[in-house]
Motif scaffolding. Structure first.
Motif, PDB file in Angstrom:
ATOM      1  N   GLN A   4       0.821  -1.201   0.000  1.00  0.00           N
ATOM      2  CA  GLN A   4       0.000   0.000   0.000  1.00  0.00           C
ATOM      3  C   GLN A   4       0.860   1.259   0.000  1.00  0.00           C
ATOM      4  O   GLN A   4       0.616   2.200  -0.759  1.00  0.00           O
ATOM      5  N   ASN A   5       1.886   1.296   0.861  1.00  0.00           N
ATOM      6  CA  ASN A   5       2.752   2.477   0.943  1.00  0.00           C
ATOM      7  C   ASN A   5       3.476   2.724  -0.379  1.00  0.00           C
ATOM      8  O   ASN A   5       3.667   3.884  -0.789  1.00  0.00           O
ATOM      9  N   ARG A   6       3.873   1.644  -1.053  1.00  0.00           N
ATOM     10  CA  ARG A   6       4.536   1.806  -2.344  1.00  0.00           C
ATOM     11  C   ARG A   6       3.591   2.422  -3.369  1.00  0.00           C
ATOM     12  O   ARG A   6       3.963   3.335  -4.122  1.00  0.00           O
ATOM     13  N   PHE A   7       2.363   1.948  -3.388  1.00  0.00           N
ATOM     14  CA  PHE A   7       1.373   2.440  -4.333  1.00  0.00           C
ATOM     15  C   PHE A   7       1.047   3.911  -4.062  1.00  0.00           C
ATOM     16  O   PHE A   7       0.967   4.734  -4.975  1.00  0.00           O
ATOM     17  N   ILE A   8       0.869   4.256  -2.782  1.00  0.00           N
ATOM     18  CA  ILE A   8       0.561   5.639  -2.434  1.00  0.00           C
ATOM     19  C   ILE A   8       1.722   6.556  -2.794  1.00  0.00           C
ATOM     20  O   ILE A   8       1.528   7.662  -3.316  1.00  0.00           O
TER      21      ILE A   8
ATOM     22  N   ILE B 128      -0.682  17.818  -6.797  1.00  0.00           N
ATOM     23  CA  ILE B 128      -1.718  18.346  -5.915  1.00  0.00           C
ATOM     24  C   ILE B 128      -1.531  17.876  -4.482  1.00  0.00           C
ATOM     25  O   ILE B 128      -1.886  18.572  -3.521  1.00  0.00           O
ATOM     26  N   PHE B 129      -0.906  16.714  -4.282  1.00  0.00           N
ATOM     27  CA  PHE B 129      -0.742  16.181  -2.934  1.00  0.00           C
ATOM     28  C   PHE B 129       0.245  16.984  -2.097  1.00  0.00           C
ATOM     29  O   PHE B 129       0.235  16.883  -0.867  1.00  0.00           O
ATOM     30  N   SER B 130       1.083  17.772  -2.727  1.00  0.00           N
ATOM     31  CA  SER B 130       2.022  18.604  -1.975  1.00  0.00           C
ATOM     32  C   SER B 130       1.327  19.812  -1.345  1.00  0.00           C
ATOM     33  O   SER B 130       1.924  20.523  -0.538  1.00  0.00           O
ATOM     34  N   ARG B 131       0.064  20.014  -1.680  1.00  0.00           N
ATOM     35  CA  ARG B 131      -0.655  21.202  -1.214  1.00  0.00           C
ATOM     36  C   ARG B 131      -1.491  20.953   0.030  1.00  0.00           C
ATOM     37  O   ARG B 131      -2.168  21.862   0.520  1.00  0.00           O
ATOM     38  N   PHE B 132      -1.497  19.718   0.546  1.00  0.00           N
ATOM     39  CA  PHE B 132      -2.201  19.463   1.794  1.00  0.00           C
ATOM     40  C   PHE B 132      -1.429  18.409   2.580  1.00  0.00           C
ATOM     41  O   PHE B 132      -0.566  17.720   2.035  1.00  0.00           O
ATOM     42  N   PRO B 133      -1.711  18.266   3.880  1.00  0.00           N
ATOM     43  CA  PRO B 133      -0.838  17.478   4.771  1.00  0.00           C
ATOM     44  C   PRO B 133      -0.741  16.006   4.383  1.00  0.00           C
ATOM     45  O   PRO B 133      -1.705  15.402   3.902  1.00  0.00           O
ATOM     46  N   GLN B 134       0.414  15.434   4.662  1.00  0.00           N
ATOM     47  CA  GLN B 134       0.668  14.036   4.338  1.00  0.00           C
ATOM     48  C   GLN B 134      -0.276  13.093   5.076  1.00  0.00           C
ATOM     49  O   GLN B 134      -0.651  12.045   4.541  1.00  0.00           O
ATOM     50  N   PHE B 135      -0.678  13.445   6.313  1.00  0.00           N
ATOM     51  CA  PHE B 135      -1.533  12.534   7.075  1.00  0.00           C
ATOM     52  C   PHE B 135      -2.877  12.293   6.378  1.00  0.00           C
ATOM     53  O   PHE B 135      -3.560  11.312   6.670  1.00  0.00           O
ATOM     54  N   ALA B 136      -3.254  13.186   5.450  1.00  0.00           N
ATOM     55  CA  ALA B 136      -4.533  13.047   4.761  1.00  0.00           C
ATOM     56  C   ALA B 136      -4.428  12.277   3.451  1.00  0.00           C
ATOM     57  O   ALA B 136      -5.454  11.963   2.850  1.00  0.00           O
ATOM     58  N   HIS B 137      -3.213  11.960   2.990  1.00  0.00           N
ATOM     59  CA  HIS B 137      -3.059  11.324   1.681  1.00  0.00           C
ATOM     60  C   HIS B 137      -3.714   9.950   1.635  1.00  0.00           C
ATOM     61  O   HIS B 137      -4.510   9.651   0.740  1.00  0.00           O
ATOM     62  N   GLU B 138      -3.369   9.085   2.581  1.00  0.00           N
ATOM     63  CA  GLU B 138      -3.914   7.730   2.576  1.00  0.00           C
ATOM     64  C   GLU B 138      -5.438   7.731   2.762  1.00  0.00           C
ATOM     65  O   GLU B 138      -6.156   7.058   2.008  1.00  0.00           O
ATOM     66  N   PRO B 139      -5.980   8.482   3.754  1.00  0.00           N
ATOM     67  CA  PRO B 139      -7.445   8.505   3.896  1.00  0.00           C
ATOM     68  C   PRO B 139      -8.155   9.007   2.636  1.00  0.00           C
ATOM     69  O   PRO B 139      -9.200   8.475   2.254  1.00  0.00           O
ATOM     70  N   LEU B 140      -7.602  10.023   1.989  1.00  0.00           N
ATOM     71  CA  LEU B 140      -8.233  10.535   0.778  1.00  0.00           C
ATOM     72  C   LEU B 140      -8.252   9.485  -0.320  1.00  0.00           C
ATOM     73  O   LEU B 140      -9.276   9.284  -1.000  1.00  0.00           O
ATOM     74  N   LEU B 141      -7.144   8.789  -0.508  1.00  0.00           N
ATOM     75  CA  LEU B 141      -7.080   7.774  -1.565  1.00  0.00           C
ATOM     76  C   LEU B 141      -8.004   6.598  -1.252  1.00  0.00           C
ATOM     77  O   LEU B 141      -8.529   5.964  -2.169  1.00  0.00           O
ATOM     78  N   GLN B 142      -8.223   6.300   0.029  1.00  0.00           N
ATOM     79  CA  GLN B 142      -9.225   5.304   0.394  1.00  0.00           C
ATOM     80  C   GLN B 142     -10.590   5.744  -0.124  1.00  0.00           C
ATOM     81  O   GLN B 142     -11.372   4.947  -0.636  1.00  0.00           O
ATOM     82  N   HIS B 143     -10.877   7.019  -0.027  1.00  0.00           N
ATOM     83  CA  HIS B 143     -12.179   7.542  -0.447  1.00  0.00           C
ATOM     84  C   HIS B 143     -12.383   7.386  -1.952  1.00  0.00           C
ATOM     85  O   HIS B 143     -13.526   7.334  -2.414  1.00  0.00           O
ATOM     86  N   TYR B 144     -11.289   7.317  -2.693  1.00  0.00           N
ATOM     87  CA  TYR B 144     -11.388   7.179  -4.153  1.00  0.00           C
ATOM     88  C   TYR B 144     -11.108   5.767  -4.627  1.00  0.00           C
ATOM     89  O   TYR B 144     -10.967   5.553  -5.831  1.00  0.00           O
TER      90      TYR B 144
ATOM     91  N   PRO C 287      -5.239  20.942  11.473  1.00  0.00           N
ATOM     92  CA  PRO C 287      -6.669  20.959  11.198  1.00  0.00           C
ATOM     93  C   PRO C 287      -7.121  19.691  10.486  1.00  0.00           C
ATOM     94  O   PRO C 287      -6.490  19.246   9.526  1.00  0.00           O
ATOM     95  N   GLY C 288      -8.185  19.099  10.991  1.00  0.00           N
ATOM     96  CA  GLY C 288      -8.752  17.908  10.365  1.00  0.00           C
ATOM     97  C   GLY C 288      -8.268  16.602  10.935  1.00  0.00           C
ATOM     98  O   GLY C 288      -8.787  15.548  10.565  1.00  0.00           O
TER      99      GLY C 288
ATOM    100  N   VAL D  79      -9.511  11.377  10.434  1.00  0.00           N
ATOM    101  CA  VAL D  79      -9.240  12.498   9.539  1.00  0.00           C
ATOM    102  C   VAL D  79     -10.565  12.967   8.944  1.00  0.00           C
ATOM    103  O   VAL D  79     -11.294  12.183   8.336  1.00  0.00           O
ATOM    104  N   ASP D  80     -10.871  14.234   9.166  1.00  0.00           N
ATOM    105  CA  ASP D  80     -12.039  14.857   8.548  1.00  0.00           C
ATOM    106  C   ASP D  80     -11.588  15.432   7.210  1.00  0.00           C
ATOM    107  O   ASP D  80     -10.908  16.456   7.158  1.00  0.00           O
TER     108      ASP D  80
END
Length: 284
Positions: free
Chosen positions: A85-89, A98-114, A177-178, A188-189
């Protein structure tokens, strides 16, 4: 799973049993649904817990994140899944600026959403969105199950139900935040942690949570965080939802024309993974 709805008295609601023999609160009108959910939000708030919702067409004996399904408590298999999973992310984040514009802690949760399989569980902060998911069935196809569409469930008998899980997460603000992190969970919100160029999580009032573990390992079953389950007849759920455009597939899963973040992910043409999944193509 704790049932904290067993001792309350609400009009048009009574305790019943799900197919696993676990207690659920069966409600017969939307007022009872809202009151039961509000009861847990109010009482658990005093315990520093926030209550969120997960709509399901049935109940299960466990609440397991998609990355850990089918492997049980096998630590070696768990570690291998997390590494893949970490390799894929890392591949996705490295190719999409676009991922450089918001915190790293949100990357994995966001990709789960997609569509990716991760260590997180999808929840929502809107009971009507949860009811929509409980009233619709997801169908997948494709070599890597990358094509997804939803169909409205149709009541065939009097015994078909819709369920809403009420799930608790530690409500302590962790700093950024979040992000909310406590002794038992982290949440993560996505409405706060991610820009609305990623429209889907904002449309769904989406949050992601997971249980915390020790070291690099975490529990594979998060059902200890369930505080109650509300059940209603599927026919009632569909009637309460009605035909509102705001609770349709076009709104809850905006096409890439509207969801520019989704378009960026689709344009990346990232390699699908048998174990980690892919960016799902919705509506196919």
């Amino acid at each position: 799973m704790a049932n904290l709805l067993g001792n309350i008295s609400i009009r048009n609601a009574e305790i019943a049993k799900d197919p696993h023999g676990q207690e659920v609160l069966h409600v017969r009108d939307p007022h009872a649904l809202i009151q039961a959910a509000g009861y847990l939000k109010f009482t658990r708030g005093k315990k520093n817990e926030a209550i969120y919702f997960r709509g399901q067409s049935e109940t299960y004996s466990t609440l397991t994140p998609s990355l850990f399904r089918g492997i049980g408590p096998n630590q070696s298999a768990q570690s291998k899944r997390v590494m893949e999973q970490n390799r894929f992310i890392a591949e996705i984040v490295g190719k999409a600026d676009i991922f450089s514009r918001f915190p790293q802690f949100a990357h994995e949760p966001l990709l789960q959403h997609y569509g990716l399989s991760t260590t997180w569980i999808d929840l929502v902060d809107n009971i009507w969105v949860a009811l929509w998911f409980a009233s619709h069935e997801a169908h997948v196809s494709g070599k890597q199950s990358q094509y997804l569409h939803f169909e409205k469930r149709m009541p065939a008998t009097d015994h078909e139900f819709a369920y809403i899980l009420l799930v608790a997460a530690d409500s302590s603000q962790a700093g950024p935040p979040g992000l909310f992190k406590g002794t038992e969970t982290e949440l993560v919100d996505l409405r706060v942690a991610c820009p609305s160029i990623f429209l889907r999580p904002h449309a769904q009032h989406g949050v992601l949570f997971r249980r915390r573990g020790k070291g690099n390992l975490r529990p594979t079953d998060y059902s200890d965080q369930i505080r109650g389950v509300i059940r209603m007849r599927l026919s009632d759920a569909l009637s309460w939802l009605g035909e509102a455009k705001t609770l349709g597939i076009h709104t809850l899963f905006p096409p890439p024309y509207y969801d520019q973040g989704y378009k960026i992910l689709l344009d990346g043409r990232f390699e699908n993974s048998r174990k980690v999944g892919s960016i799902l193509i919705v509506g196919a």
